[in-house]
Design a protein around this motif. Structure first.
Motif, PDB file in Angstrom:
ATOM      1  N   LEU A  45     -15.400  -2.541  53.865  1.00  0.00           N
ATOM      2  CA  LEU A  45     -16.191  -1.395  53.406  1.00  0.00           C
ATOM      3  C   LEU A  45     -15.434  -0.074  53.515  1.00  0.00           C
ATOM      4  O   LEU A  45     -15.888   0.937  52.975  1.00  0.00           O
ATOM      5  CB  LEU A  45     -17.482  -1.293  54.227  1.00  0.00           C
ATOM      6  CG  LEU A  45     -18.485  -2.442  54.074  1.00  0.00           C
ATOM      7  CD1 LEU A  45     -19.676  -2.226  55.002  1.00  0.00           C
ATOM      8  CD2 LEU A  45     -18.952  -2.567  52.629  1.00  0.00           C
ATOM      9  N   ALA A  46     -14.305  -0.063  54.228  1.00  0.00           N
ATOM     10  CA  ALA A  46     -13.571   1.185  54.442  1.00  0.00           C
ATOM     11  C   ALA A  46     -13.241   1.852  53.111  1.00  0.00           C
ATOM     12  O   ALA A  46     -12.811   1.209  52.154  1.00  0.00           O
ATOM     13  CB  ALA A  46     -12.291   0.918  55.220  1.00  0.00           C
ATOM     14  N   GLY A  47     -13.471   3.161  53.048  1.00  0.00           N
ATOM     15  CA  GLY A  47     -13.185   3.928  51.841  1.00  0.00           C
ATOM     16  C   GLY A  47     -14.317   3.961  50.848  1.00  0.00           C
ATOM     17  O   GLY A  47     -14.274   4.733  49.889  1.00  0.00           O
ATOM     18  N   GLN A  48     -15.340   3.137  51.044  1.00  0.00           N
ATOM     19  CA  GLN A  48     -16.497   3.184  50.159  1.00  0.00           C
ATOM     20  C   GLN A  48     -17.458   4.286  50.620  1.00  0.00           C
ATOM     21  O   GLN A  48     -17.320   4.840  51.705  1.00  0.00           O
ATOM     22  CB  GLN A  48     -17.176   1.817  50.102  1.00  0.00           C
ATOM     23  CG  GLN A  48     -16.263   0.736  49.534  1.00  0.00           C
ATOM     24  CD  GLN A  48     -16.992  -0.545  49.209  1.00  0.00           C
ATOM     25  OE1 GLN A  48     -18.141  -0.544  48.792  1.00  0.00           O
ATOM     26  NE2 GLN A  48     -16.310  -1.678  49.400  1.00  0.00           N
ATOM     27  N   THR A  49     -18.434   4.586  49.781  1.00  0.00           N
ATOM     28  CA  THR A  49     -19.280   5.763  50.013  1.00  0.00           C
ATOM     29  C   THR A  49     -20.692   5.371  50.414  1.00  0.00           C
ATOM     30  O   THR A  49     -21.351   4.576  49.737  1.00  0.00           O
ATOM     31  CB  THR A  49     -19.344   6.631  48.741  1.00  0.00           C
ATOM     32  OG1 THR A  49     -18.016   6.935  48.319  1.00  0.00           O
ATOM     33  CG2 THR A  49     -20.089   7.931  49.008  1.00  0.00           C
ATOM     34  N   LEU A  50     -21.139   5.974  51.526  1.00  0.00           N
ATOM     35  CA  LEU A  50     -22.530   5.871  51.952  1.00  0.00           C
ATOM     36  C   LEU A  50     -23.281   7.102  51.474  1.00  0.00           C
ATOM     37  O   LEU A  50     -22.780   8.226  51.581  1.00  0.00           O
ATOM     38  CB  LEU A  50     -22.621   5.792  53.479  1.00  0.00           C
ATOM     39  CG  LEU A  50     -22.212   4.479  54.138  1.00  0.00           C
ATOM     40  CD1 LEU A  50     -22.086   4.680  55.653  1.00  0.00           C
ATOM     41  CD2 LEU A  50     -23.234   3.391  53.837  1.00  0.00           C
ATOM     42  N   LEU A  51     -24.474   6.907  50.932  1.00  0.00           N
ATOM     43  CA  LEU A  51     -25.292   8.013  50.451  1.00  0.00           C
ATOM     44  C   LEU A  51     -26.596   8.082  51.224  1.00  0.00           C
ATOM     45  O   LEU A  51     -27.156   7.055  51.611  1.00  0.00           O
ATOM     46  CB  LEU A  51     -25.610   7.839  48.957  1.00  0.00           C
ATOM     47  CG  LEU A  51     -24.423   7.774  47.987  1.00  0.00           C
ATOM     48  CD1 LEU A  51     -24.934   7.519  46.572  1.00  0.00           C
ATOM     49  CD2 LEU A  51     -23.603   9.046  48.040  1.00  0.00           C
ATOM     50  N   VAL A  52     -27.086   9.294  51.434  1.00  0.00           N
ATOM     51  CA  VAL A  52     -28.400   9.513  52.044  1.00  0.00           C
ATOM     52  C   VAL A  52     -29.165  10.498  51.165  1.00  0.00           C
ATOM     53  O   VAL A  52     -28.707  11.616  50.927  1.00  0.00           O
ATOM     54  CB  VAL A  52     -28.287  10.083  53.465  1.00  0.00           C
ATOM     55  CG1 VAL A  52     -29.665  10.484  53.969  1.00  0.00           C
ATOM     56  CG2 VAL A  52     -27.674   9.068  54.402  1.00  0.00           C
ATOM     57  N   THR A  53     -30.307  10.073  50.674  1.00  0.00           N
ATOM     58  CA  THR A  53     -31.144  10.948  49.857  1.00  0.00           C
ATOM     59  C   THR A  53     -32.128  11.698  50.758  1.00  0.00           C
ATOM     60  O   THR A  53     -32.886  11.095  51.508  1.00  0.00           O
ATOM     61  CB  THR A  53     -31.927  10.138  48.811  1.00  0.00           C
ATOM     62  OG1 THR A  53     -31.003   9.477  47.956  1.00  0.00           O
ATOM     63  CG2 THR A  53     -32.807  11.052  47.974  1.00  0.00           C
ATOM     64  N   VAL A  54     -32.073  13.016  50.681  1.00  0.00           N
ATOM     65  CA  VAL A  54     -32.959  13.887  51.460  1.00  0.00           C
ATOM     66  C   VAL A  54     -34.067  14.374  50.532  1.00  0.00           C
ATOM     67  O   VAL A  54     -33.796  14.879  49.436  1.00  0.00           O
ATOM     68  CB  VAL A  54     -32.178  15.082  52.034  1.00  0.00           C
ATOM     69  CG1 VAL A  54     -33.119  16.041  52.765  1.00  0.00           C
ATOM     70  CG2 VAL A  54     -31.072  14.598  52.971  1.00  0.00           C
ATOM     71  N   THR A  55     -35.315  14.220  50.966  1.00  0.00           N
ATOM     72  CA  THR A  55     -36.464  14.644  50.160  1.00  0.00           C
ATOM     73  C   THR A  55     -37.355  15.556  50.998  1.00  0.00           C
ATOM     74  O   THR A  55     -37.084  15.817  52.172  1.00  0.00           O
ATOM     75  CB  THR A  55     -37.280  13.433  49.688  1.00  0.00           C
ATOM     76  OG1 THR A  55     -37.943  12.847  50.808  1.00  0.00           O
ATOM     77  CG2 THR A  55     -36.387  12.384  49.021  1.00  0.00           C
ATOM     78  N   GLY A  68     -14.505   8.125  43.058  1.00  0.00           N
ATOM     79  CA  GLY A  68     -13.946   7.074  43.888  1.00  0.00           C
ATOM     80  C   GLY A  68     -13.772   5.783  43.109  1.00  0.00           C
ATOM     81  O   GLY A  68     -14.473   5.517  42.131  1.00  0.00           O
ATOM     82  N   ALA A  69     -12.802   4.983  43.530  1.00  0.00           N
ATOM     83  CA  ALA A  69     -12.539   3.705  42.866  1.00  0.00           C
ATOM     84  C   ALA A  69     -11.949   2.740  43.875  1.00  0.00           C
ATOM     85  O   ALA A  69     -11.310   3.142  44.841  1.00  0.00           O
ATOM     86  CB  ALA A  69     -11.590   3.890  41.685  1.00  0.00           C
ATOM     87  N   ASN A  70     -12.177   1.471  43.644  1.00  0.00           N
ATOM     88  CA  ASN A  70     -11.631   0.429  44.506  1.00  0.00           C
ATOM     89  C   ASN A  70     -10.210   0.121  44.058  1.00  0.00           C
ATOM     90  O   ASN A  70      -9.979  -0.315  42.938  1.00  0.00           O
ATOM     91  CB  ASN A  70     -12.507  -0.826  44.420  1.00  0.00           C
ATOM     92  CG  ASN A  70     -12.116  -1.861  45.456  1.00  0.00           C
ATOM     93  OD1 ASN A  70     -10.971  -2.284  45.533  1.00  0.00           O
ATOM     94  ND2 ASN A  70     -13.092  -2.279  46.255  1.00  0.00           N
ATOM     95  N   ALA A  71      -9.248   0.353  44.955  1.00  0.00           N
ATOM     96  CA  ALA A  71      -7.838   0.199  44.597  1.00  0.00           C
ATOM     97  C   ALA A  71      -7.518  -1.216  44.143  1.00  0.00           C
ATOM     98  O   ALA A  71      -6.747  -1.422  43.189  1.00  0.00           O
ATOM     99  CB  ALA A  71      -6.951   0.590  45.779  1.00  0.00           C
TER     100      ALA A  71
END
Length: 520
Positions: free
Chosen positions: A32-42, A176-179
């Motif tokens: 998972l290293a280098g991938q993006t975690l997202l958090v939606t704030v409402t 971002g892209a997976n190398a």
């Protein structure tokens, strides 16, 4: 988990909801290293750092690039890092830029758990600035990115305006892209329009070069190709190389032995670590990372995809190429090669003459200072007849570039001077001294001096290959090795070699324009 790198939490992507304390858990699928975690704030999100009853005035999404190990703290500050990566920076460069903005604070740290009130106040200010640009109760992903990058560009949060955000919107986005996915097929990047001397007493032949990259058998392979008779073909031998080898600094600050160019340019052994490729450089022993981005170059100058550190840097400032832009829909993949520690490289230049014998500390018939060492003729700087015991002896000595292409001098008060000639009203040319920057002792090795050259000096000193990496973010160094003074490069740990590459072949619009610009 943003599996398609669109900065949106899409249906079907791994997702969860945080608990009352902001904790969360997602399945670790490995790599998972280098991938993006997202958090939606409402508006329903609770901010425990604010007074009870506080409601977010708009919804927005925060992000964090997954690191190799440990808990992943997603915050407004980690989102700054992600936004900076989308300007084309490596993860290390983006982290350094945000750390500088925060006055030295790690943007990935848990500032709430450590009760860091000053950093918390900055994070709150970032959120308040973001939500001030909301439309219809939402700050969309593009506005989040542009506002955060405007903050870093200005070095301040409070003064960012809508005009600053709009200015960021005109710049290309590096998604971002997976190398490993990118290099499942070959990529093609323009290298240079380079000369080749079969005989140094004659004019050189020149050819267009491209680099073809792929992962083969666990190695990142870069094949150099030349354009001959209307077709690309593999370069045989090292005829376009400007160096016969290098010396590199090891992690313990000692110098390596002679590294022949065949080893220095050898394929990089890599392993897939999430979205990155990782490995260890065989010559220096320093770990490296290879990241990829995908960029939409629509409307961007063609010079965007021409390397700054090429043999022909004049292409980067070619007005014809600068005034032409990529067609709509042009996509490029951008490779970012970075190292986990500083790299210092001392090049051993190909000697620019037919008679490469060393006689009386000179080669090329007495024109160029050199020594015979490690089985090759090696160009040096300073006084080639002197065996130096300290790099400080370089102060006050004339230092020349490869083959005497430029001349400079270090002064005892830490200044770098370079020289030129000026003729006034038809009179005899007079030698003029210019201030070119400053120098300091490198912290890891006291026999290395680091030169901070100003932009005017780099431009004035011309197109000598020793200066090409400096225009791309490296630093010029004067180093003492085995009693001789040598010029080389310092690639800081925050440096990333950036290459623009295309799938399916070199971008034809770019190549046709380059051909038209340089071929009579």
């Amino acid at each position: 988990m943003d599996q398609n790198n669109n900065n949106v939490c899409d249906a079907g992507e791994p997702a969860t909801t945080t608990d009352a304390q902001g904790n969360y858990s997602l399945p670790d699928t490995g790599n998972l290293a280098g991938q993006t975690l997202l958090v939606t704030v409402t508006s329903a999100t609770k901010d425990l750092s604010r007074p009870a009853g506080y409601t977010f005035p708009a919804s927005f999404t925060m992000a964090q690039i997954v690191t190799d190990a440990g808990q992943q703290h997603i915050s407004p500050l980690s989102t700054l890092v992600t936004a900076q990566m989308q300007t084309g920076l490596s993860q290390a460069q983006a982290t350094a830029a945000v750390t500088a903005l925060l006055g030295g604070t790690d943007p990935n740290a848990d500032y709430v758990a450590t009760s860091d009130s000053a950093t918390l106040a900055k994070a709150i200010a970032v959120v308040d600035k973001l939500t001030s640009f909301a439309s219809g109760g939402v700050v969309d992903a593009a506005t989040v990115r542009n506002a955060l990058n405007a903050i870093v560009a200005k070095g301040d949060i409070a003064s960012v305006t809508a005009a600053d955000v709009q200015a960021q919107a005109t710049k290309p986005v590096y998604a971002g892209a997976n190398a490993a996915d990118i290099l499942a097929g070959k990529t093609y990047g323009f290298n240079s329009y380079s000369p080749y001397w079969a005989d140094w007493n004659k004019q050189p032949a020149r050819a267009f070069l491209q680099d073809v990259r792929s992962v083969v058998g666990g190695q990142l392979v870069t094949e150099q190709q030349e354009y001959v008779s209307g077709a690309w073909q593999a370069v045989v031998g090292n005829k376009y190389e400007t160096v016969s080898g290098v010396y590199v600094m090891r992690p313990d600050a000692s110098w390596s032995g002679f590294v022949p160019v065949s080893q220095y340019r050898a394929p990089l052994s890599v392993s897939v670590n999430g979205a990155k490729l990782k490995g260890v450089d065989g010559a220096s022993g320093i770990s490296y990372n290879y990241e990829y981005r995908v960029a939409d170059l629509s409307g961007q100058p063609l010079t965007t995809a021409i390397p700054a550190a090429s043999y022909a840097p004049d292409l980067q400032v070619n007005v014809t190429l600068q005034n032409q832009t990529f067609a709509q829909g042009t996509k490029a993949v951008v490779g970012l090669l970075s190292y986990d520690a500083d790299q210092i490289v001392l090049p051993i230049w190909t000697v620019p003459c037919n008679d490469t014998q060393v006689t009386g500390a000179f080669t090329c018939g007495g024109a160029i200072p050199a020594v015979a060492e490690d089985g090759v003729t090696s160009i040096v700087t300073g006084d080639a007849t002197t065996t130096y015991t300290s790099v400080q002896q370089a102060v006050g000595v004339g230092l020349v570039g490869r083959g005497g292409a430029f001349s400079m001098q270090l002064t005892a008060d830490g200044q770098v001077q370079y020289f030129g000639w000026l003729s006034t009203n038809g009179g005899a040319p007079q030698k003029i001294t210019y201030q070119g920057g400053t120098w300091s002792v490198y912290g890891r090795n006291s026999n290395v001096l680091v030169l901070e050259m100003n932009a005017a000096a780099i431009k004035a000193l011309g197109t000598d290959p020793i200066l090409a990496p400096v225009s791309d973010g490296a630093k010029l160094v004067v180093a003492l090795r085995n009693g001789r003074l040598r010029l080389g490069w310092l690639y800081p740990a925050t440096y990333a070699q950036k290459t623009y590459q295309f799938h399916g072949g070199l971008n034809q619009q770019l190549f046709s324009a380059v051909q038209a610009a340089v071929v009579p």
